[in-house]
Design a protein around this motif. Structure first.
Motif, PDB file in Angstrom:
ATOM      1  N   TRP A   1       0.647  -1.233  -0.261  1.00 27.99           N
ATOM      2  CA  TRP A   1       0.191   0.043   0.202  1.00 27.99           C
ATOM      3  C   TRP A   1       0.637   1.167   0.236  1.00 27.99           C
ATOM      4  O   TRP A   1       0.960   1.967  -0.747  1.00 27.99           O
ATOM      5  CB  TRP A   1      -1.228   0.227   1.027  1.00 27.99           C
ATOM      6  N   ASN A   2       2.313   1.007   0.980  1.00 26.11           N
ATOM      7  CA  ASN A   2       2.654   2.325   0.854  1.00 26.11           C
ATOM      8  C   ASN A   2       3.509   2.616  -0.804  1.00 26.11           C
ATOM      9  O   ASN A   2       3.895   3.976  -0.767  1.00 26.11           O
ATOM     10  CB  ASN A   2       3.888   1.815   1.748  1.00 26.11           C
ATOM     11  N   LEU A   3       3.355   1.708  -1.047  1.00 26.82           N
ATOM     12  CA  LEU A   3       4.238   1.766  -2.762  1.00 26.82           C
ATOM     13  C   LEU A   3       3.313   2.938  -3.494  1.00 26.82           C
ATOM     14  O   LEU A   3       3.399   3.123  -3.874  1.00 26.82           O
ATOM     15  CB  LEU A   3       4.762  -0.326  -2.854  1.00 26.82           C
ATOM     16  N   MET A   4       2.038   2.038  -3.237  1.00 27.73           N
ATOM     17  CA  MET A   4       1.081   2.775  -3.784  1.00 27.73           C
ATOM     18  C   MET A   4       0.837   3.826  -3.755  1.00 27.73           C
ATOM     19  O   MET A   4       1.069   4.955  -4.599  1.00 27.73           O
ATOM     20  CB  MET A   4      -0.269   2.117  -3.902  1.00 27.73           C
TER      21      MET A   4
ATOM     22  N   LEU B   1      -0.980   6.529  -5.527  1.00 27.65           N
ATOM     23  CA  LEU B   1      -2.552   6.246  -5.675  1.00 27.65           C
ATOM     24  C   LEU B   1      -2.565   5.751  -4.137  1.00 27.65           C
ATOM     25  O   LEU B   1      -2.746   4.929  -4.335  1.00 27.65           O
ATOM     26  CB  LEU B   1      -2.266   4.955  -6.456  1.00 27.65           C
ATOM     27  N   VAL B   2      -3.860   7.009  -3.971  1.00 29.43           N
ATOM     28  CA  VAL B   2      -4.324   6.246  -2.753  1.00 29.43           C
ATOM     29  C   VAL B   2      -5.605   5.952  -3.068  1.00 29.43           C
ATOM     30  O   VAL B   2      -6.230   5.851  -3.353  1.00 29.43           O
ATOM     31  CB  VAL B   2      -4.622   8.124  -2.030  1.00 29.43           C
ATOM     32  N   SER B   3      -5.225   4.740  -2.494  1.00 26.40           N
ATOM     33  CA  SER B   3      -6.182   3.030  -2.226  1.00 26.40           C
ATOM     34  C   SER B   3      -7.157   2.942  -0.981  1.00 26.40           C
ATOM     35  O   SER B   3      -5.904   3.126   0.165  1.00 26.40           O
ATOM     36  CB  SER B   3      -5.876   1.709  -3.083  1.00 26.40           C
ATOM     37  N   VAL B   4      -8.535   3.104  -1.139  1.00 23.46           N
ATOM     38  CA  VAL B   4      -9.210   2.834   0.001  1.00 23.46           C
ATOM     39  C   VAL B   4      -9.726   1.526  -0.239  1.00 23.46           C
ATOM     40  O   VAL B   4     -10.476   0.651   0.401  1.00 23.46           O
ATOM     41  CB  VAL B   4      -9.768   3.544   0.870  1.00 23.46           C
ATOM     42  N   GLY B   5      -9.463   0.682  -1.021  1.00 22.21           N
ATOM     43  CA  GLY B   5      -9.774  -0.514  -2.112  1.00 22.21           C
ATOM     44  C   GLY B   5      -9.363  -2.091  -2.092  1.00 22.21           C
ATOM     45  O   GLY B   5      -8.712  -3.428  -2.921  1.00 22.21           O
TER      46      GLY B   5
ATOM     47  N   LEU C   1       0.302   2.729 -13.535  1.00 20.90           N
ATOM     48  CA  LEU C   1      -0.156   1.599 -14.520  1.00 20.90           C
ATOM     49  C   LEU C   1       0.633   0.335 -14.068  1.00 20.90           C
ATOM     50  O   LEU C   1       0.102  -0.601 -13.233  1.00 20.90           O
ATOM     51  CB  LEU C   1      -0.799   1.603 -15.869  1.00 20.90           C
ATOM     52  N   GLU C   2       1.620   0.797 -14.444  1.00 25.00           N
ATOM     53  CA  GLU C   2       2.375  -0.910 -14.023  1.00 25.00           C
ATOM     54  C   GLU C   2       2.942  -1.018 -12.120  1.00 25.00           C
ATOM     55  O   GLU C   2       2.867  -2.230 -11.760  1.00 25.00           O
ATOM     56  CB  GLU C   2       3.788  -0.184 -14.473  1.00 25.00           C
ATOM     57  N   ILE C   3       2.524   0.132 -10.998  1.00 26.99           N
ATOM     58  CA  ILE C   3       2.346  -0.033  -9.800  1.00 26.99           C
ATOM     59  C   ILE C   3       1.620  -0.869  -9.436  1.00 26.99           C
ATOM     60  O   ILE C   3       1.276  -2.014  -8.380  1.00 26.99           O
ATOM     61  CB  ILE C   3       3.448   1.252  -9.343  1.00 26.99           C
TER      62      ILE C   3
ATOM     63  N   GLY D   1       5.355   5.381   8.842  1.00 26.49           N
ATOM     64  CA  GLY D   1       6.182   6.831   8.124  1.00 26.49           C
ATOM     65  C   GLY D   1       5.964   6.333   6.818  1.00 26.49           C
ATOM     66  O   GLY D   1       6.037   5.276   6.243  1.00 26.49           O
ATOM     67  N   ILE D   2       4.992   7.279   5.326  1.00 26.02           N
ATOM     68  CA  ILE D   2       3.862   6.975   4.508  1.00 26.02           C
ATOM     69  C   ILE D   2       5.814   7.246   3.530  1.00 26.02           C
ATOM     70  O   ILE D   2       6.707   8.359   4.280  1.00 26.02           O
ATOM     71  CB  ILE D   2       3.076   7.896   3.691  1.00 26.02           C
ATOM     72  N   GLY D   3       5.461   6.797   2.929  1.00 24.44           N
ATOM     73  CA  GLY D   3       6.994   7.440   1.849  1.00 24.44           C
ATOM     74  C   GLY D   3       7.930   6.683   1.766  1.00 24.44           C
ATOM     75  O   GLY D   3       8.731   7.436   1.517  1.00 24.44           O
TER      76      GLY D   3
END
Lengths: 235, 339, 288
Positions: free
Chosen positions: B54-57, B63-67, B217-219, B264-266
């Motif tokens: 999730w951190n990678l995205m 790309l902040v996903s909650v899904g 997209l690749e990520i 720590g995000i990122g």
């Protein structure tokens, strides 16, 4: 005469970048002050600092003796300082009349009202319901000036008043300027055209790389001195 | 004295050595840890993997996903579907689930990439809901009430229970190492530089010739595939699946987000710190149920506002530390090895 | 044939409720580009507020609006000034994650206070009353909900385009710095925007609670419906939001008519289809 606005040892920063160094400035009531300098000299930063869009040390700017360097822009506006920003910056979602009305948000009483602004710029009355984006550049500048006047400021500051406008329009704006200022308002003008700046102002400040290089009464300074301060030390 | 530009520092070299030693020790855990500890460790590895992904995205690709529960649940369901109906080995089914998730994530991405920022986030949530409602319709997989993994399939992993538990443990730690290494080398490659450019300024990156859409997209595809594999492993541990459990936003996304934000995000180190804190809190506050969740949410909010780079951000800023060297740094050195 | 027509009419009326869910979300996005993940949970909070009001004061749920609306507005203003204003900036992450955290906190607070048992606001006779038009029988409550939704949108539209407050909303939306220069305190204006948004959530929560039973976990579902209505309708248009709500409502009732298990799925699929063919929605606001 007591000074209306004073800057003392004003240092301004954008993040780590310092844009103003120890700027000293004093503006008396009723003065028209021109600020000249090359691009990047710090003119706009100076006005943004005074207007409260940049946070500074409280005591570096005083207005009527009150330290306001740390004030937010809306608190500065309520004290009676208005800024006509570079590039007009009207609200695109608002009509001409709404833009003007928004300028009156601070609720200061005085000469300026929708009525007197329309008297100064009759064309705006005609186009009052039009979206501000549909106006010509000159008309937009009129709205921007009118919007600032609506707050009945004690000090009005014009950032790049003639930038991007046709010479005819610039002439007519300058023709109206005395009417704007004569209502007991003090003015600061940023102007690229040195001749025009000198002819309409009583005092001038030359900024260079964030520092005041030269200041004084326009009738006491020679054009050569100003040009030198503008372009830097002659080689 | 010469200056040289390098990624590693004395601290990062030392820390990596300690970490490598820790990994070796953990690899021997089946010989010294009890059944409950082994299970807990496995769960920690899987959560840490989800957090890293999730951190990678969110932290690197914006790309902040909650899904992400969409892919956790998808991976889980593929394990059940492929072992029960296609008769393939569970480990093969989990890998196949990852590949299928990659395939399905491409059309999903072309749709939800049309949404910006926070709306993208809710869009991912809609997709997860579509997955949940769709699998609830499949009566062959138990519909809304779900199903259990048949004993024969469980037995096909290994004969004895302890052997199965060791295998499950190694799969979890193995996939964590795989996920971590994949992300680490990705971020150190040219792709990583492109990602950093996108994160810092998307339009500027585009002007420099970075294909922003394609990079994202690749990520998204890689993350989806790996998330589905982790999902398969999670339900291999649980042995039971239902739409509610498989596509739970709390379990697979809320917790994961809190872990990353608090840690720590990122940063690569953040998810590790966050996972440790998460499990410490959980093991001490688990009895409090809802209170525990409220505390977690509150801590995440405070961290986000007061220290947006999380606990690791605070530490690394203060001491200028990096365990996993990604940044280039200028070093003073007495050597004359420059060319 | 009548059955299908009935499903469509029910869907349109349901769309009114979804438009109410969506209007508040759309409003704060328009003013401050904030997407509030806790929006659905705040609607559920309003339903519980009404439940408590009804229990304590013994009034009809519709009368409870007189308590719920002001209370929700106050919650909104305080929430914005104390918390959300600190998250606004160029980075989308802080507001997103803070409202996500808020959503989890709210859900668990409600769980703690009211347990997971489903509750319902008892509207009495109004719940079962209906009018008939031809072969159709239309429930008074859904009809009332729809009318209220239209009124709320007319009202929001009027506030936005005919009042000083609306002028301030549009000004801060256009350019926060310049609005501040004109003497607007953007923190205060944002506070008022969330107050208004939550006032609408208050209305939506009460109508939701009278229509169906609710429990602390249903907030995220309402957020998703609100979001889908906003995107289908087109960002930045309040009337578009109503249209989006109706499209979603009809998709759900017609889908549910085909197969009860498909009700929610059909709504999501129509949303994804709109995203595929008209990514900017049906009535996007014209960019200046």
């Amino acid at each position: 005469m007591s000074s209306l606005l004073e800057a003392q040892a004003l240092n301004a920063f954008y993040g780590d970048f310092q844009a103003l160094y120890e700027v000293e400035l004093s503006i008396n009531e009723g003065d028209v002050v021109a600020i000249v300098g090359a691009n990047g000299a710090g003119k706009t930063t100076l006005l943004r600092s005074i207007a409260g869009l940049l946070k500074n040390d409280a005591h570096s700017i005083r207005f009527n003796g009150t330290p306001i360097g740390h004030y937010r822009a809306d608190k500065v506006a309520k004290l009676g300082i208005a800024l006509v920003p570079e590039g007009r910056q009207l609200f695109p979602s608002l009509s001409v009349e709404e833009n003007l009305k928004l300028g009156a948000t601070v609720g200061r009483k005085g000469h300026w009202s929708l009525h007197s602004v329309f008297e100064l710029f009759p064309i705006l009355k005609e186009r009052r319901a039009v979206a501000s984006t549909q106006l010509s550049g000159g008309q937009q500048q009129m709205v921007a000036i009118g919007r600032a006047l609506m707050s009945n400021p004690d000090l009005i500051m014009f950032d790049e008043i003639s930038l991007g406008l046709a010479p005819v329009i610039i002439n007519s704006i300058y023709e109206q300027l005395p009417q704007v200022i004569n209502q007991g308002t003090t003015a600061v003008i940023i102007e690229q055209d040195i001749t025009r700046a000198l002819s309409s102002a009583s005092r001038v400040y030359c900024l260079q790389e964030g520092r005041v290089k030269l200041s004084g009464r326009t009738d006491e300074l020679t054009r050569q001195q100003i040009t030198q301060a503008y372009f830097g030390v002659a080689a | 004295m010469n200056t040289r530009v390098t990624r590693s520092s004395r601290f990062s070299n030392g820390a990596l050595a300690v970490l490598a030693l820790l990994v070796v020790v953990l690899l021997t855990a089946p010989w010294w840890a009890g059944r409950a500890e082994l299970r807990l460790f496995g769960e920690i590895y899987l959560y840490l993997s989800l957090a890293c992904l999730w951190n990678l995205m969110a932290g690197y690709a914006g790309l902040v996903s909650v899904g992400q529960q969409a892919y956790v649940g998808f991976g889980g369901y593929m394990l059940f579907a492929l072992t029960i109906y296609a008769g393939i080995h569970p480990v093969a089914a989990i890998i196949a689930g990852g590949l299928l998730a990659a395939a399905i994530s491409i059309p999903v991405a072309t749709l939800i990439f049309r949404l910006n920022g926070a709306y993208f986030a809710i869009g991912t949530w809609v997709v997860a809901e579509v997955f949940r409602l769709s699998f609830a319709q499949v009566s062959a997989l138990g519909g809304g009430s779900g199903s259990s993994l048949p004993v024969a399939i469980v037995k096909s992993l290994a004969d004895s229970r302890s052997a199965r538990e060791s295998l499950s443990y190694y799969l979890a730690i193995g996939s964590l190492i795989l996920v971590f290494a994949a992300i680490y080398f990705l971020l150190r490659s040219n792709r990583g530089i492109a990602l950093t450019a996108i994160r810092d300024n998307e339009s500027a990156a585009a002007e420099l010739g970075v294909n922003v859409w394609r990079t994202k997209l690749e990520i998204y595809v890689v993350t989806s595939a790996l998330t589905a594999i982790i999902g398969g492993l999670i339900f291999l541990q649980k042995l039971r699946i239902s739409p509610e459990a498989a596509f739970s936003v709390n379990d697979w996304t809320a917790f994961v987000i809190f872990i990353v934000v608090i840690g720590g995000i990122g940063t690569l180190e953040g998810p590790i710190i966050g996972t440790i804190i998460f499990f410490l809190l959980r093991e001490t506050l688990a009895d409090f149920g809802t209170t525990y969740l409220m505390i977690l949410g509150l801590v995440a909010i405070i961290v986000m506002i007061k220290a947006p780079k999380g606990l690791w951000g605070l530490i690394s800023q203060r001491y200028d530390l990096e365990i996993f060297p990604l940044r280039y740094r200028v070093q003073q050195s007495a050597t004359t090895e420059q060319g | 044939m009548t059955e299908w027509l009935n499903a469509i009419v029910q869907g349109v009326l349901l769309g009114g409720l979804y438009a109410l869910f969506a209007a508040g979300l759309s409003l704060i996005f328009g003013v401050m580009r904030l997407v509030n993940i806790a929006h659905g949970d705040l609607i559920v909070l309003a339903a519980y507020m009404a439940l408590t009001t009804v229990m304590v004061m013994g009034v009809h749920p519709l009368l409870a609006l007189l308590v719920v609306i002001p209370l929700m507005s106050i919650v909104g203003y305080i929430l914005q000034r104390l918390l959300l204003n600190q998250t606004l900036g160029n980075d989308i992450l802080p507001p997103l994650l803070v409202t996500f955290g808020l959503s989890v906190i709210l859900q668990n607070m409600l769980l703690e206070a009211y347990t997971a048992d489903p509750q319902k606001l008892n509207g009495g006779a109004i719940e079962t009353a209906s009018v008939s038009a031809g072969n159709l029988s239309i429930g008074i409550l859904p009809l009332l909900t729809f009318v209220i939704a239209v009124l709320v949108i007319v009202c929001l539209q009027w506030i936005f385009y005919n009042t000083a407050l609306g002028r301030q909303f549009r000004a801060v939306s256009d350019n926060q710095d310049i609005a501040q220069l004109m003497g607007l305190n953007k923190g205060h204006v944002f506070g008022l925007a969330l107050a208004l948004s939550l006032a609408v959530c208050g209305i939506a929560g009460v109508l939701l609670g009278m229509r169906t039973s609710f429990d602390p976990s249903i907030g995220s579902g309402r957020l998703i419906f609100a979001f889908e209505a906003v995107i289908i309708g087109g960002l930045g248009s309040l009337w578009g939001t109503l249209a989006g709500g109706i499209v979603l409502g009809v998709a759900q009732t017609v889908g549910g008519k085909i197969n009860p298990g498909w009700q929610l799925l059909a709504g999501h699929i129509v949303f994804l289809l709109v995203l595929a063919v008209r990514p900017r929605g049906f009535f996007p606001r014209v960019e200046h």
